[in-house]
Design an enzyme around this catalytic site. Structure first.
Site, PDB file in Angstrom:
ATOM      1  N   LYS A  84       0.810  -1.230   0.000  1.00  0.00           N
ATOM      2  CA  LYS A  84       0.000   0.000   0.000  1.00  0.00           C
ATOM      3  C   LYS A  84       0.844   1.281   0.000  1.00  0.00           C
ATOM      4  O   LYS A  84       0.380   2.323  -0.456  1.00  0.00           O
ATOM      5  CB  LYS A  84      -0.950   0.008   1.204  1.00  0.00           C
ATOM      6  CG  LYS A  84      -2.096  -0.966   1.075  1.00  0.00           C
ATOM      7  CD  LYS A  84      -3.086  -0.800   2.212  1.00  0.00           C
ATOM      8  CE  LYS A  84      -4.136  -1.879   2.190  1.00  0.00           C
ATOM      9  NZ  LYS A  84      -5.163  -1.714   3.236  1.00  0.00           N
ATOM     10  N   GLY A 112      -0.083   1.679  14.039  1.00  0.00           N
ATOM     11  CA  GLY A 112       0.444   1.186  12.767  1.00  0.00           C
ATOM     12  C   GLY A 112      -0.194   1.977  11.633  1.00  0.00           C
ATOM     13  O   GLY A 112      -0.772   3.055  11.848  1.00  0.00           O
ATOM     14  N   GLY A 113      -0.104   1.410  10.413  1.00  0.00           N
ATOM     15  CA  GLY A 113      -0.638   2.098   9.238  1.00  0.00           C
ATOM     16  C   GLY A 113      -2.130   2.395   9.362  1.00  0.00           C
ATOM     17  O   GLY A 113      -2.583   3.488   9.007  1.00  0.00           O
ATOM     18  N   ALA A 114      -2.901   1.432   9.863  1.00  0.00           N
ATOM     19  CA  ALA A 114      -4.351   1.629   9.955  1.00  0.00           C
ATOM     20  C   ALA A 114      -4.693   2.710  10.992  1.00  0.00           C
ATOM     21  O   ALA A 114      -5.518   3.583  10.736  1.00  0.00           O
ATOM     22  CB  ALA A 114      -5.027   0.312  10.331  1.00  0.00           C
TER      23      ALA A 114
HETATM   24  P1  NAP Z   1       0.529  -2.670  11.533  1.00  0.00           P
HETATM   25  O1  NAP Z   1       0.972  -1.452  10.793  1.00  0.00           O
HETATM   26  O2  NAP Z   1       1.345  -3.887  11.493  1.00  0.00           O
HETATM   27  O3  NAP Z   1       0.314  -2.231  13.086  1.00  0.00           O
HETATM   28  C1  NAP Z   1       0.075  -3.188  14.078  1.00  0.00           C
HETATM   29  C2  NAP Z   1      -0.346  -2.516  15.376  1.00  0.00           C
HETATM   30  O4  NAP Z   1      -0.672  -3.540  16.310  1.00  0.00           O
HETATM   31  C3  NAP Z   1       0.740  -1.657  16.039  1.00  0.00           C
HETATM   32  O5  NAP Z   1       0.140  -0.599  16.729  1.00  0.00           O
HETATM   33  C4  NAP Z   1       1.371  -2.658  17.035  1.00  0.00           C
HETATM   34  O6  NAP Z   1       1.970  -2.057  18.168  1.00  0.00           O
HETATM   35  C5  NAP Z   1       0.130  -3.390  17.487  1.00  0.00           C
HETATM   36  N1  NAP Z   1       0.482  -4.690  18.049  1.00  0.00           N
HETATM   37  C6  NAP Z   1       0.872  -5.803  17.372  1.00  0.00           C
HETATM   38  N2  NAP Z   1       1.102  -6.811  18.233  1.00  0.00           N
HETATM   39  C7  NAP Z   1       0.888  -6.321  19.484  1.00  0.00           C
HETATM   40  C8  NAP Z   1       0.936  -6.871  20.783  1.00  0.00           C
HETATM   41  N3  NAP Z   1       1.269  -8.152  20.992  1.00  0.00           N
HETATM   42  N4  NAP Z   1       0.611  -6.083  21.839  1.00  0.00           N
HETATM   43  C9  NAP Z   1       0.257  -4.798  21.655  1.00  0.00           C
HETATM   44  N5  NAP Z   1       0.172  -4.205  20.445  1.00  0.00           N
HETATM   45  C10 NAP Z   1       0.479  -4.963  19.371  1.00  0.00           C
HETATM   46  O7  NAP Z   1      -0.924  -3.130  11.043  1.00  0.00           O
HETATM   47  P2  NAP Z   1      -2.056  -2.214  10.337  1.00  0.00           P
HETATM   48  O8  NAP Z   1      -1.854  -2.233   8.866  1.00  0.00           O
HETATM   49  O9  NAP Z   1      -2.106  -0.921  11.048  1.00  0.00           O
HETATM   50  O10 NAP Z   1      -3.378  -3.075  10.602  1.00  0.00           O
HETATM   51  C11 NAP Z   1      -3.934  -3.213  11.901  1.00  0.00           C
HETATM   52  C12 NAP Z   1      -5.193  -4.055  11.843  1.00  0.00           C
HETATM   53  O11 NAP Z   1      -6.209  -3.408  11.081  1.00  0.00           O
HETATM   54  C13 NAP Z   1      -4.993  -5.422  11.183  1.00  0.00           C
HETATM   55  O12 NAP Z   1      -5.487  -6.395  12.035  1.00  0.00           O
HETATM   56  C14 NAP Z   1      -5.795  -5.383   9.913  1.00  0.00           C
HETATM   57  O13 NAP Z   1      -6.409  -6.647   9.680  1.00  0.00           O
HETATM   58  C15 NAP Z   1      -6.860  -4.339  10.241  1.00  0.00           C
HETATM   59  N6  NAP Z   1      -7.347  -3.667   9.010  1.00  0.00           N
HETATM   60  C16 NAP Z   1      -8.640  -3.891   8.622  1.00  0.00           C
HETATM   61  C17 NAP Z   1      -9.137  -3.298   7.465  1.00  0.00           C
HETATM   62  C18 NAP Z   1     -10.573  -3.543   7.029  1.00  0.00           C
HETATM   63  O14 NAP Z   1     -10.910  -3.305   5.860  1.00  0.00           O
HETATM   64  N7  NAP Z   1     -11.445  -3.958   7.921  1.00  0.00           N
HETATM   65  C19 NAP Z   1      -8.313  -2.451   6.703  1.00  0.00           C
HETATM   66  C20 NAP Z   1      -7.001  -2.223   7.146  1.00  0.00           C
HETATM   67  C21 NAP Z   1      -6.530  -2.848   8.302  1.00  0.00           C
HETATM   68  P3  NAP Z   1       3.513  -1.587  18.141  1.00  0.00           P
HETATM   69  O15 NAP Z   1       3.524  -0.297  17.385  1.00  0.00           O
HETATM   70  O16 NAP Z   1       3.879  -1.440  19.556  1.00  0.00           O
HETATM   71  O17 NAP Z   1       4.266  -2.686  17.434  1.00  0.00           O
END
Ligand code: NAP
Length: 289
Positions: free
Chosen positions: A72, A134-136
């Site tokens: 993305k 994160g990105g979302a």
């Molecule tokens: P990302 O950039 O990888 O960010 C992950 C986030 O989760 C970070 O804030 C990370 O914290 C946190 N995290 C991961 N493991 C953790 C743990 N064990 N304890 C505490 N915090 C933890 O992912 P993203 O792209 O933002 O996506 C996040 C979620 O949104 C995903 O599950 C995705 O499926 C969902 N999403 C859904 C849609 C939809 O259409 N419904 C669209 C986009 C995304 P740290 O910064 O501390 O590592």
């Protein structure tokens, strides 16, 4: 069933992996409902080959593309033009064919907004808790800024990342909208009920029993919980919100509307709520629920 002939348009998804995608269910159902001769297929793009994939798609006149994990951000360098919202968010999930090349859009965030509106959830003038940085979560914070939330409390395991997002959004707005905090500092949140958006990857299947904050005291501050995750359809976060008397929603409608907005951009049409309902049922069927 769409009749395929010499005028059939092709759209698709660029990502890696792509085998669990629900996008074909969204777009092929929409093509049928709208009477378009259009087919949508997932394309697995090998690492290091995104530029070639976009150039190839352009050469083949692929009308529109969705872009998913992990491309993305990377795809932004291969588009001819960027929609201002996508540029601000720093992520593109939709490409629209133009005469000069592809134009990049972000329909994830407008999709989340349309999903929230369809559920009757308000952002304007609301205090909102966002979990994750994160990105979302970053995109959600910009969405909350665009739709004039009153205050945003951004809680993350890694506080530096929350702080960086807060600085960016506040700098963009010229006011202190986003307050960054560590997850364990939730007891410093105001003593009132708020909307909470779960934007971490914690709780995603197969880790259904995990949640980023487990303490019931946190959920006393939540009147509505929106989890971006849609696998499973009821996350631990949603269960915690409900146990404290709040309303809880999963992210499947966000996925639905990001697809609908992409389809509208590709075809210059409007998808009605009745058609959205039909597509939502097709998605659930594709998920086996
Ligand atoms: P990302 O950039 O990888 O960010 C992950 C986030 O989760 C970070 O804030 C990370 O914290 C946190 N995290 C991961 N493991 C953790 C743990 N064990 N304890 C505490 N915090 C933890 O992912 P993203 O792209 O933002 O996506 C996040 C979620 O949104 C995903 O599950 C995705 O499926 C969902 N999403 C859904 C849609 C939809 O259409 N419904 C669209 C986009 C995304 P740290 O910064 O501390 O590592």
């Amino acid at each position: 069933m769409v009749k395929i002939d010499g005028k059939t348009m092709t759209c698709g998804l660029l990502g890696n992996p792509v085998e669990h995608t629900m996008s074909p269910a969204i777009h092929n159902t929409l093509a049928e409902l709208q009477g378009h001769s259009l087919v949508y297929v997932p394309f697995l793009v090998d690492h290091g080959k995104l530029g070639q994939a976009v150039a190839g798609a352009r050469a083949l006149h692929i009308k529109g593309l969705n872009v998913t994990v992990p491309y993305k951000t990377e795809v932004m360098q291969y588009v001819k033009e960027l929609d201002p919202l996508a540029q601000q968010i720093g992520a593109v999930n939709t490409l629209v064919e133009t005469e000069e090349g592809y134009k990049g859009y972000n329909t994830d965030m407008p999709g989340l907004y349309r999903a929230m509106v369809s559920e009757g959830i308000r952002i304007e003038e609301e205090k909102v808790i966002v979990l994750g940085a994160g990105g979302a979560a970053r995109a959600v914070c910009f969405l909350l800024a665009f739709h004039k939330a009153k205050q945003v409390y951004l809680l993350n395991r890694t506080v530096d990342k929350a702080q960086k997002i807060a600085e960016e959004v506040n700098g963009f707005l010229g006011k202190e909208l986003v307050v960054s905090m560590a997850l364990q500092d939730y007891d410093r949140l105001p003593d009132e009920k708020m909307l909470a958006i779960q934007a971490t990857s914690v709780g995603l299947a197969p880790h259904d029993d995990e949640v980023v904050i487990d303490e019931p005291a946190f959920y006393e501050k939540v009147h509505t919980g929106y989890d971006l995750i849609y696998r499973p359809l009821e996350t631990k976060f949603m269960k915690c919100v409900k146990a404290a008397g709040g309303a809880a929603y999963h992210g499947l409608k966000m996925l639905l509307y990001q697809g609908i907005i992409a389809y509208e951009l590709w075809n210059h049409v409007f998808v009605s709520e009745e058609q959205a309902e039909v597509v939502y049922e097709a998605m659930k069927e594709a998920m086996g629920i």
